[in-house]
Design a protein around this motif. Structure first.
Motif, PDB file in Angstrom:
ATOM      1  N   LYS A  82       0.824  -1.208   0.000  1.00 39.68           N
ATOM      2  CA  LYS A  82       0.000   0.000   0.000  1.00 39.68           C
ATOM      3  C   LYS A  82       0.859   1.260   0.000  1.00 39.68           C
ATOM      4  O   LYS A  82       0.568   2.237  -0.689  1.00 39.68           O
ATOM      5  N   ALA A  83       1.939   1.229   0.776  1.00 39.81           N
ATOM      6  CA  ALA A  83       2.818   2.405   0.858  1.00 39.81           C
ATOM      7  C   ALA A  83       3.474   2.698  -0.486  1.00 39.81           C
ATOM      8  O   ALA A  83       3.660   3.864  -0.864  1.00 39.81           O
ATOM      9  N   THR A  84       3.820   1.644  -1.216  1.00 41.17           N
ATOM     10  CA  THR A  84       4.432   1.831  -2.534  1.00 41.17           C
ATOM     11  C   THR A  84       3.446   2.477  -3.500  1.00 41.17           C
ATOM     12  O   THR A  84       3.806   3.393  -4.258  1.00 41.17           O
ATOM     13  N   LEU A  85       2.204   2.015  -3.476  1.00 42.28           N
ATOM     14  CA  LEU A  85       1.190   2.595  -4.359  1.00 42.28           C
ATOM     15  C   LEU A  85       0.969   4.067  -4.034  1.00 42.28           C
ATOM     16  O   LEU A  85       0.878   4.911  -4.931  1.00 42.28           O
ATOM     17  N   SER A  86       0.897   4.388  -2.751  1.00 41.68           N
ATOM     18  CA  SER A  86       0.696   5.776  -2.335  1.00 41.68           C
ATOM     19  C   SER A  86       1.853   6.652  -2.798  1.00 41.68           C
ATOM     20  O   SER A  86       1.657   7.767  -3.295  1.00 41.68           O
ATOM     21  N   ARG A  87       3.083   6.141  -2.614  1.00 44.88           N
ATOM     22  CA  ARG A  87       4.249   6.923  -3.027  1.00 44.88           C
ATOM     23  C   ARG A  87       4.284   7.115  -4.536  1.00 44.88           C
ATOM     24  O   ARG A  87       4.572   8.210  -5.030  1.00 44.88           O
ATOM     25  N   ARG A  88       3.966   6.068  -5.294  1.00 51.50           N
ATOM     26  CA  ARG A  88       3.996   6.161  -6.754  1.00 51.50           C
ATOM     27  C   ARG A  88       2.962   7.172  -7.260  1.00 51.50           C
ATOM     28  O   ARG A  88       3.240   7.959  -8.167  1.00 51.50           O
ATOM     29  N   VAL A  89       1.783   7.154  -6.667  1.00 52.10           N
ATOM     30  CA  VAL A  89       0.744   8.088  -7.096  1.00 52.10           C
ATOM     31  C   VAL A  89       1.152   9.519  -6.746  1.00 52.10           C
ATOM     32  O   VAL A  89       0.954  10.446  -7.541  1.00 52.10           O
ATOM     33  N   SER A  90       1.732   9.713  -5.575  1.00 53.24           N
ATOM     34  CA  SER A  90       2.195  11.057  -5.196  1.00 53.24           C
ATOM     35  C   SER A  90       3.272  11.551  -6.151  1.00 53.24           C
ATOM     36  O   SER A  90       3.297  12.732  -6.535  1.00 53.24           O
ATOM     37  N   GLU A  91       4.179  10.666  -6.540  1.00 52.33           N
ATOM     38  CA  GLU A  91       5.222  11.042  -7.499  1.00 52.33           C
ATOM     39  C   GLU A  91       4.623  11.398  -8.854  1.00 52.33           C
ATOM     40  O   GLU A  91       5.087  12.341  -9.520  1.00 52.33           O
ATOM     41  N   LEU A  92       3.598  10.657  -9.260  1.00 54.25           N
ATOM     42  CA  LEU A  92       2.945  10.956 -10.539  1.00 54.25           C
ATOM     43  C   LEU A  92       2.258  12.314 -10.471  1.00 54.25           C
ATOM     44  O   LEU A  92       2.342  13.114 -11.423  1.00 54.25           O
ATOM     45  N   GLU A  93       1.588  12.611  -9.356  1.00 51.68           N
ATOM     46  CA  GLU A  93       0.942  13.915  -9.191  1.00 51.68           C
ATOM     47  C   GLU A  93       1.977  15.035  -9.244  1.00 51.68           C
ATOM     48  O   GLU A  93       1.743  16.089  -9.861  1.00 51.68           O
ATOM     49  N   ALA A  94       3.114  14.804  -8.623  1.00 46.08           N
ATOM     50  CA  ALA A  94       4.164  15.829  -8.614  1.00 46.08           C
ATOM     51  C   ALA A  94       4.716  16.058 -10.016  1.00 46.08           C
ATOM     52  O   ALA A  94       4.967  17.200 -10.422  1.00 46.08           O
ATOM     53  N   SER A  95       4.905  14.980 -10.771  1.00 51.29           N
ATOM     54  CA  SER A  95       5.456  15.133 -12.121  1.00 51.29           C
ATOM     55  C   SER A  95       4.473  15.808 -13.066  1.00 51.29           C
ATOM     56  O   SER A  95       4.864  16.538 -13.974  1.00 51.29           O
ATOM     57  N   LEU A  96       3.178  15.574 -12.846  1.00 56.66           N
ATOM     58  CA  LEU A  96       2.155  16.191 -13.707  1.00 56.66           C
ATOM     59  C   LEU A  96       1.755  17.587 -13.231  1.00 56.66           C
ATOM     60  O   LEU A  96       1.210  18.369 -14.000  1.00 56.66           O
ATOM     61  N   GLY A  97       1.988  17.857 -11.960  1.00 55.01           N
ATOM     62  CA  GLY A  97       1.631  19.164 -11.414  1.00 55.01           C
ATOM     63  C   GLY A  97       0.144  19.308 -11.146  1.00 55.01           C
ATOM     64  O   GLY A  97      -0.370  20.430 -11.098  1.00 55.01           O
ATOM     65  N   VAL A  98      -0.556  18.194 -10.941  1.00 51.75           N
ATOM     66  CA  VAL A  98      -1.993  18.225 -10.640  1.00 51.75           C
ATOM     67  C   VAL A  98      -2.302  17.195  -9.579  1.00 51.75           C
ATOM     68  O   VAL A  98      -1.550  16.239  -9.374  1.00 51.75           O
ATOM     69  N   ARG A  99      -3.445  17.377  -8.903  1.00 51.15           N
ATOM     70  CA  ARG A  99      -3.926  16.383  -7.956  1.00 51.15           C
ATOM     71  C   ARG A  99      -4.830  15.415  -8.703  1.00 51.15           C
ATOM     72  O   ARG A  99      -5.720  15.819  -9.442  1.00 51.15           O
ATOM     73  N   LEU A 100      -4.604  14.144  -8.496  1.00 49.38           N
ATOM     74  CA  LEU A 100      -5.390  13.117  -9.184  1.00 49.38           C
ATOM     75  C   LEU A 100      -6.485  12.541  -8.293  1.00 49.38           C
ATOM     76  O   LEU A 100      -7.484  12.023  -8.809  1.00 49.38           O
ATOM     77  N   PHE A 101      -6.308  12.625  -6.974  1.00 43.59           N
ATOM     78  CA  PHE A 101      -7.301  12.109  -6.029  1.00 43.59           C
ATOM     79  C   PHE A 101      -7.624  13.176  -4.987  1.00 43.59           C
ATOM     80  O   PHE A 101      -6.757  13.948  -4.580  1.00 43.59           O
ATOM     81  N   GLU A 102      -8.888  13.169  -4.553  1.00 49.43           N
ATOM     82  CA  GLU A 102      -9.292  13.935  -3.380  1.00 49.43           C
ATOM     83  C   GLU A 102      -9.189  12.980  -2.198  1.00 49.43           C
ATOM     84  O   GLU A 102      -9.894  11.978  -2.124  1.00 49.43           O
TER      85      GLU A 102
END
Length: 298
Positions: free
Chosen positions: A32-52
């Motif tokens: 679970k921690a890996t998925l959370s980190r990967r999604v946060s990294e993706l949000e940072a690279s795109l410059g947008v929030r993907l989840f509320e």
């Protein structure tokens, strides 16, 4: 923007599909921690929030929903191509059981089944026509075709056809802005007004259901006979509209629908299921209603 991390994108799709990090972790066998980190990294690279992330439920933002719709389909394509390559061109064989909705079965599945049987003679294809939800695992189906299915974390798939409803009637049927129009409806539809959109904008049509039928083809045939107006898929009536047998009063507001092909797991996608998915792609390459109408006329 940095180069897109496909693994992070895949993890985002996994989380979006299952509606949470915990469920995605259990389904995908990833921490679970890996998925959370990967999604946060993706949000940072795109410059947008993907989840509320507020509250108990994880919800996609508008940007997240747009990315999920595009990326989910793209990753499914890539994974199916990888399975096909990994199979080494193995010829499909064995039994393939499919459940499909009644209307699609009536207008297209016969031809699809014939094309499939001719292309893959070592496969024994069985098609059951039914509109009820089915349990693929319990009932032994390899593939199900459904209209706008509810999200199911145990199933994956793709939308291969899109359609929408239109209000049609016989050219001889008069339309009044005051009195309710005689209507042919499906089943126990109790709707008293239909909301239509057209060149003049949105309009309300009062209806009087004088005939109730269980099949859309029966409804179309009754409307052809001049008994009343009906709401029908544009793919089903496009030939009648072109030939002047029916007239189009407007589109039904918010009636966009999609036909999905669903299967239990991409990790073990059989050559038989993959071959049938390829056949759907060939028959409906862009998924517009006109392709279904043309396929029926083939």
């Amino acid at each position: 923007m940095e180069r897109l991390d496909l693994l992070a994108l895949s993890d985002f799709v996994l989380v979006a599909r299952h509606g949470g990090f915990g469920k995605a972790a259990r389904a995908g066998g990833r921490p679970k921690a890996t998925l959370s980190r990967r999604v946060s990294e993706l949000e940072a690279s795109l410059g947008v929030r993907l989840f509320e992330r507020g509250g108990r439920d994880l919800k996609l933002t508008e940007e997240g929903r747009a990315l999920f719709e595009r990326a989910g389909s793209l990753l499914t394509d890539l994974e199916e191509a990888a399975v096909e390559i990994a199979s080494g061109g193995q010829r499909p064989r064995g039994r393939l059981r499919i459940s499909a909705p009644l209307l699609f079965s009536q207008v297209a599945m016969g031809k699809l089944a014939a094309d499939f049987a001719l292309a893959y003679p070592d496969v024994r294809l069985e098609v059951t026509s039914e509109d009820r939800p089915v349990d693929m695992v319990e009932e032994g189906y390899d593939l199900v075709i459904r209209v706008d299915p509810k999200p199911d974390e145990k199933l994956i798939g793709r939308a291969f056809l899109h359609d929408w409803l239109v209000v049609v009637a016989s050219p001889d049927l008069s339309r009044s802005s005051l009195a309710p129009v005689s209507a042919v409806v499906r089943g126990n539809d109790q709707t008293e007004r239909w909301t239509m959109t057209g060149q003049a904008g949105e309009a309300q049509l009062a209806v009087d259901p004088i005939l109730r039928l269980s099949s859309l083809i029966m409804i179309r045939d009754a409307v052809r006979g001049g008994v009343g107006a009906a709401r029908l898929p544009i793919s089903l009536v496009s030939r009648d509209l072109a030939a002047g047998r029916l007239t189009r009063w407007g589109d039904v507001a918010g009636s966009d629908i999609a036909l999905w092909a669903l299967y239990p797991s991409r990790r073990h996608l059989s050559a038989r299921v993959s071959a049938f998915l390829d056949l759907l792609k060939q028959a409906f390459p862009t998924g517009v209603p006109q392709e279904l109408a043309a396929y029926v006329d083939r």
